[in-house]
Design a protein around this motif. Structure first.
Motif, PDB file in Angstrom:
ATOM      1  N   VAL A 145       0.818  -1.219   0.000  1.00  8.60           N
ATOM      2  CA  VAL A 145       0.000   0.000   0.000  1.00  8.60           C
ATOM      3  C   VAL A 145       0.850   1.266   0.000  1.00  8.60           C
ATOM      4  O   VAL A 145       0.339   2.359   0.234  1.00  8.60           O
ATOM      5  N   THR A 146       2.139   1.117  -0.263  1.00  3.05           N
ATOM      6  CA  THR A 146       2.993   2.290  -0.411  1.00  3.05           C
ATOM      7  C   THR A 146       2.787   2.870  -1.803  1.00  3.05           C
ATOM      8  O   THR A 146       3.000   2.160  -2.798  1.00  3.05           O
ATOM      9  N   PRO A 147       2.342   4.113  -1.948  1.00  6.09           N
ATOM     10  CA  PRO A 147       2.061   4.663  -3.281  1.00  6.09           C
ATOM     11  C   PRO A 147       3.235   4.580  -4.247  1.00  6.09           C
ATOM     12  O   PRO A 147       3.037   4.344  -5.440  1.00  6.09           O
ATOM     13  N   PHE A 148       4.453   4.763  -3.758  1.00  7.10           N
ATOM     14  CA  PHE A 148       5.640   4.673  -4.610  1.00  7.10           C
ATOM     15  C   PHE A 148       5.727   3.288  -5.262  1.00  7.10           C
ATOM     16  O   PHE A 148       6.006   3.139  -6.451  1.00  7.10           O
ATOM     17  N   PHE A 149       5.451   2.263  -4.470  1.00  5.26           N
ATOM     18  CA  PHE A 149       5.478   0.886  -4.971  1.00  5.26           C
ATOM     19  C   PHE A 149       4.303   0.619  -5.903  1.00  5.26           C
ATOM     20  O   PHE A 149       4.471   0.064  -6.995  1.00  5.26           O
ATOM     21  N   TYR A 150       3.106   1.013  -5.484  1.00  7.54           N
ATOM     22  CA  TYR A 150       1.895   0.683  -6.238  1.00  7.54           C
ATOM     23  C   TYR A 150       1.886   1.350  -7.613  1.00  7.54           C
ATOM     24  O   TYR A 150       1.576   0.704  -8.627  1.00  7.54           O
ATOM     25  N   ILE A 151       2.221   2.623  -7.666  1.00  5.17           N
ATOM     26  CA  ILE A 151       2.268   3.320  -8.962  1.00  5.17           C
ATOM     27  C   ILE A 151       3.435   2.795  -9.794  1.00  5.17           C
ATOM     28  O   ILE A 151       3.315   2.603 -11.004  1.00  5.17           O
ATOM     29  N   GLY A 152       4.581   2.524  -9.144  1.00  2.00           N
ATOM     30  CA  GLY A 152       5.712   1.959  -9.873  1.00  2.00           C
ATOM     31  C   GLY A 152       5.398   0.619 -10.490  1.00  2.00           C
ATOM     32  O   GLY A 152       5.911   0.268 -11.559  1.00  2.00           O
ATOM     33  N   ALA A 153       4.506  -0.159  -9.844  1.00  2.00           N
ATOM     34  CA  ALA A 153       4.143  -1.479 -10.346  1.00  2.00           C
ATOM     35  C   ALA A 153       3.307  -1.407 -11.609  1.00  2.00           C
ATOM     36  O   ALA A 153       3.146  -2.419 -12.295  1.00  2.00           O
ATOM     37  N   GLN A 154       2.757  -0.237 -11.936  1.00  2.00           N
ATOM     38  CA  GLN A 154       1.967  -0.100 -13.154  1.00  2.00           C
ATOM     39  C   GLN A 154       2.437   1.096 -13.981  1.00  2.00           C
ATOM     40  O   GLN A 154       1.659   1.681 -14.731  1.00  2.00           O
ATOM     41  N   TYR A 155       3.718   1.409 -13.854  1.00  4.93           N
ATOM     42  CA  TYR A 155       4.310   2.470 -14.667  1.00  4.93           C
ATOM     43  C   TYR A 155       5.282   1.814 -15.639  1.00  4.93           C
ATOM     44  O   TYR A 155       6.274   1.191 -15.228  1.00  4.93           O
ATOM     45  N   ALA A 156       4.990   1.931 -16.931  1.00  2.00           N
ATOM     46  CA  ALA A 156       5.707   1.162 -17.948  1.00  2.00           C
ATOM     47  C   ALA A 156       7.075   1.751 -18.255  1.00  2.00           C
ATOM     48  O   ALA A 156       7.290   2.381 -19.286  1.00  2.00           O
ATOM     49  N   ASN A 157       7.993   1.567 -17.328  1.00  2.00           N
ATOM     50  CA  ASN A 157       9.410   1.793 -17.633  1.00  2.00           C
ATOM     51  C   ASN A 157      10.213   0.690 -16.945  1.00  2.00           C
ATOM     52  O   ASN A 157       9.654  -0.269 -16.425  1.00  2.00           O
ATOM     53  N   LEU A 158      11.522   0.818 -16.913  1.00  2.00           N
ATOM     54  CA  LEU A 158      12.364  -0.286 -16.471  1.00  2.00           C
ATOM     55  C   LEU A 158      12.612  -0.328 -14.967  1.00  2.00           C
ATOM     56  O   LEU A 158      13.140  -1.319 -14.452  1.00  2.00           O
ATOM     57  N   ASP A 159      12.247   0.720 -14.242  1.00  2.00           N
ATOM     58  CA  ASP A 159      12.701   0.872 -12.868  1.00  2.00           C
ATOM     59  C   ASP A 159      12.156  -0.202 -11.925  1.00  2.00           C
ATOM     60  O   ASP A 159      12.882  -0.736 -11.093  1.00  2.00           O
ATOM     61  N   MET A 160      10.857  -0.508 -12.019  1.00  2.00           N
ATOM     62  CA  MET A 160      10.301  -1.494 -11.091  1.00  2.00           C
ATOM     63  C   MET A 160      10.761  -2.903 -11.429  1.00  2.00           C
ATOM     64  O   MET A 160      10.982  -3.734 -10.534  1.00  2.00           O
ATOM     65  N   LEU A 161      10.933  -3.199 -12.704  1.00  2.00           N
ATOM     66  CA  LEU A 161      11.426  -4.525 -13.068  1.00  2.00           C
ATOM     67  C   LEU A 161      12.823  -4.748 -12.506  1.00  2.00           C
ATOM     68  O   LEU A 161      13.105  -5.803 -11.910  1.00  2.00           O
ATOM     69  N   VAL A 162      13.707  -3.779 -12.662  1.00  2.00           N
ATOM     70  CA  VAL A 162      15.065  -3.957 -12.141  1.00  2.00           C
ATOM     71  C   VAL A 162      15.061  -3.929 -10.616  1.00  2.00           C
ATOM     72  O   VAL A 162      15.854  -4.624  -9.978  1.00  2.00           O
ATOM     73  N   ALA A 163      14.152  -3.169 -10.001  1.00  2.00           N
ATOM     74  CA  ALA A 163      14.065  -3.159  -8.540  1.00  2.00           C
ATOM     75  C   ALA A 163      13.705  -4.547  -8.014  1.00  2.00           C
ATOM     76  O   ALA A 163      14.290  -5.030  -7.034  1.00  2.00           O
ATOM     77  N   GLY A 164      12.726  -5.199  -8.661  1.00  2.00           N
ATOM     78  CA  GLY A 164      12.347  -6.540  -8.233  1.00  2.00           C
ATOM     79  C   GLY A 164      13.463  -7.548  -8.407  1.00  2.00           C
ATOM     80  O   GLY A 164      13.711  -8.378  -7.531  1.00  2.00           O
ATOM     81  N   LEU A 165      14.143  -7.474  -9.542  1.00  2.00           N
ATOM     82  CA  LEU A 165      15.233  -8.420  -9.800  1.00  2.00           C
ATOM     83  C   LEU A 165      16.420  -8.166  -8.881  1.00  2.00           C
ATOM     84  O   LEU A 165      17.045  -9.113  -8.393  1.00  2.00           O
ATOM     85  N   LEU A 166      16.734  -6.894  -8.619  1.00  2.00           N
ATOM     86  CA  LEU A 166      17.830  -6.586  -7.703  1.00  2.00           C
ATOM     87  C   LEU A 166      17.516  -7.073  -6.290  1.00  2.00           C
ATOM     88  O   LEU A 166      18.379  -7.629  -5.601  1.00  2.00           O
ATOM     89  N   GLY A 167      16.273  -6.832  -5.849  1.00  2.00           N
ATOM     90  CA  GLY A 167      15.891  -7.306  -4.520  1.00  2.00           C
ATOM     91  C   GLY A 167      16.002  -8.812  -4.405  1.00  2.00           C
ATOM     92  O   GLY A 167      16.531  -9.348  -3.418  1.00  2.00           O
ATOM     93  N   ALA A 168      15.500  -9.522  -5.422  1.00  2.00           N
ATOM     94  CA  ALA A 168      15.585 -10.983  -5.403  1.00  2.00           C
ATOM     95  C   ALA A 168      17.031 -11.455  -5.464  1.00  2.00           C
ATOM     96  O   ALA A 168      17.403 -12.444  -4.812  1.00  2.00           O
ATOM     97  N   THR A 169      17.875 -10.752  -6.214  1.00  6.91           N
ATOM     98  CA  THR A 169      19.291 -11.123  -6.319  1.00  6.91           C
ATOM     99  C   THR A 169      19.996 -10.980  -4.976  1.00  6.91           C
ATOM    100  O   THR A 169      20.718 -11.892  -4.526  1.00  6.91           O
ATOM    101  N   VAL A 170      19.803  -9.855  -4.321  1.00  5.73           N
ATOM    102  CA  VAL A 170      20.438  -9.614  -3.021  1.00  5.73           C
ATOM    103  C   VAL A 170      20.018 -10.681  -2.019  1.00  5.73           C
ATOM    104  O   VAL A 170      20.861 -11.275  -1.320  1.00  5.73           O
ATOM    105  N   LEU A 171      18.730 -10.946  -1.943  1.00 10.03           N
ATOM    106  CA  LEU A 171      18.244 -11.908  -0.949  1.00 10.03           C
ATOM    107  C   LEU A 171      18.665 -13.333  -1.284  1.00 10.03           C
ATOM    108  O   LEU A 171      18.878 -14.156  -0.378  1.00 10.03           O
ATOM    109  N   ALA A 172      18.819 -13.648  -2.574  1.00  4.52           N
ATOM    110  CA  ALA A 172      19.318 -14.984  -2.944  1.00  4.52           C
ATOM    111  C   ALA A 172      20.784 -15.145  -2.568  1.00  4.52           C
ATOM    112  O   ALA A 172      21.199 -16.208  -2.093  1.00  4.52           O
ATOM    113  N   PHE A 173      21.595 -14.106  -2.773  1.00  4.15           N
ATOM    114  CA  PHE A 173      22.993 -14.172  -2.350  1.00  4.15           C
ATOM    115  C   PHE A 173      23.092 -14.335  -0.830  1.00  4.15           C
ATOM    116  O   PHE A 173      23.912 -15.120  -0.326  1.00  4.15           O
TER     117      PHE A 173
END
Length: 517
Positions: A145-173
């Protein structure tokens, strides 16, 4: 006005007694499958509601569409020209969605949805393992319910996709060094995610996880764990994921590496002639502001983190803090700053904000209700009045367009017009392409001029000099001109023009075409 199901749900959540609200954090709805399914439904509910925003959403949606309709699916295309500002993963995800769901606003936003869901899932599962079910449910609720996250999740650019992958990468390491018995599998998985991160937005896909996890381990004196993460299998997986597309592009376009690696990474990071120049403290203001109302709990979050500085999970809290500092600090260095750059800091930021709320269920319920209302209200406002949208102008063209007609943009790039009008061929864009200032300004002209380097023959067809604008009406079928209303004088002298549409952003005129000697 009748309230929708989402609104009624958050009202019920905010009105339940304290004991019931507390049980929600431990209920079956907070279990992994149901929690992550609810996250997906929440993010998908308004994915296609509003028009594309300009310039980013119009640009990236049209690139994906043109790769599907005009290209081979490997080379990103901007008006038919190779567009190597960014790597292709977002376009591939959106192409897949468009091939199944059709070319529309919903499918154009599938990539950021995937990134957002992956970020939420990675955070939830990691927190559940380290801090328990209640903390995981609270962290996921705050993030959702954080507006930054919610709007980013439906804003068609690269930022949220790389944010998700970076987060998953860090936590997997981190999981790889946290679980020695299954370390090799997690190492391979982490490097695969890092390779996808590179395909999402370039070298930051490996630089930032290395900065976050490497420094965190070295601060603990765990240099052997750092060496274990560099296992040859992991490096081979990374190379197999990240390198083939780049090597193919270099083979096809010999200047690719210099442009994509050197210019778009190192020169762009160091130069000061790009748009959106902001002071060094920019993100220190942006992050709390865009994460309201949850960021109102920041003082309590900091107090709780300080109280745990000597506890059994102190190294986890050090990781969260350093993760935020590393992302904010890294993107504060260049003079050009865009809001979406710090989306990779949202996972640890929301985890820290949720820490005091996990033990205050009534406060959590009220915060979630208010945050959800802000998210839905923001989408409704953007849907009601999308700034600078070309959708009405595109509808006016599509109503009378015949295959074979020519479309011309006059000294502007209306990024979403071709998308909404369903144009299947590149448009002609007329401007002063000989202007030496083009290389010095980070705008639509520079994007196209850069792309022209890789296909000069096609560029000669679609990038037209303004001085020869009238020649474009020498065409056997109709010629459509789109121009900013304030620049209509540029069409003086072009014969046979009929006005078709006018609004605050776009003036559309039509010429029947003519025969020329």
């Amino acid at each position: 006005m009748r309230s929708g199901p989402a609104t009624r749900a958050v009202r019920r959540l905010s009105s339940v007694p304290s004991a019931d609200a507390s049980s929600l954090l431990d209920s079956r709805w907070a279990a992994p499958r149901r929690a992550l399914a609810l996250l997906a439904l929440w993010l998908l509910a308004t994915l296609g509601v509003r028009p594309l925003l300009l310039p980013d959403e119009g640009r990236y949606a049209t690139v994906a569409r043109d790769m599907l309709w005009q290209g081979d699916g490997l080379v990103p295309l901007l008006d038919g020209l190779p567009f190597f500002h960014k790597p292709p993963l977002m376009y591939w995800l959106d192409m897949a969605a468009m091939s199944v769901l059709g070319v529309n606003q919903f499918s154009a936003r599938v990539a950021p949805f995937v990134g957002a869901w992956l970020l939420g899932a990675s955070l939830y599962l990691a927190v559940r393992r380290w801090h328990g079910q209640r903390a995981a449910a609270a962290a996921l609720a705050v993030l959702a319910v954080t507006p930054f996250f919610y709007i980013g999740a439906q804003y068609a650019n690269l930022d949220m996709l790389v944010a998700g992958l970076l987060g998953a990468t860090v936590l997997a390491f981190v999981r790889a060094v946290d679980e020695p018995r299954r370390a090799l599998g997690w190492v391979a998985g982490a490097w695969a995610l890092a390779g996808l991160s590179v395909l999402a937005k370039g070298l930051i896909g490996i630089v930032l996880p290395a900065l976050i996890v490497g420094a965190w381990l070295l601060a603990q004196g765990r240099w052997r764990d750092v060496l274990r993460l560099l296992h040859p299998l992991g490096l081979a997986v990374f190379a197999a994921v990240a390198l083939p597309w780049m090597m193919l592009m270099q083979h096809r376009y010999p200047g690719f590496f210099d442009y994509f690696i050197v210019e778009q990474h190192f020169r762009r990071f160091a130069q000061k002639n790009f748009n959106n120049v902001q002071p060094a403290w920019f993100y220190l203001a942006v992050l709390p502001l865009l994460t309201l109302p949850c960021s109102a709990w920041l003082p309590w979050s900091l107090r709780e983190a300080w109280a745990r500085r000597a506890g059994p999970r102190r190294w986890q809290f050090l990781l969260y803090g350093w993760w935020i500092v590393a992302i904010v600090g890294f993107f504060s260095l260049p003079s050009s700053k865009l809001v979406g750059y710090v989306l990779p800091a949202l996972a640890p930021w929301c985890l820290l904000l949720a820490a005091p709320l996990a033990h205050r269920p009534r406060a959590l319920a009220a915060t979630v209700a208010l945050g959800a209302a802000l998210c839905l209200g923001s989408v409704a406002a953007l849907a009601w009045k999308a700034p600078h949208s070309s959708k009405p102008a595109a509808a006016a063209i599509a109503a009378r367009f015949v295959p074979g007609d020519r479309v011309v943009f006059v000294d502007a790039n209306f990024y979403d017009l071709a998308f909404y009008a369903g144009l299947k061929q590149p448009v002609v864009i007329a401007s002063d392409w000989a202007d030496p200032e083009i290389a010095l300004r980070d705008n639509w002209r520079k994007e196209l001029a850069d792309a022209a380097r890789f296909d000069p023959a096609r560029a000669a067809q679609v990038l037209w000099p303004l001085a020869r604008l009238g020649e474009l009406t020498c065409h056997p079928q109709a010629v459509w001109f789109a121009v900013r209303p304030g620049d209509a004088r540029r069409l003086d002298g072009v014969p046979g023009l009929e006005p078709v549409h006018r609004d605050a952003d776009v003036l559309v005129l039509r010429s029947p075409g003519r025969r020329c000697g």
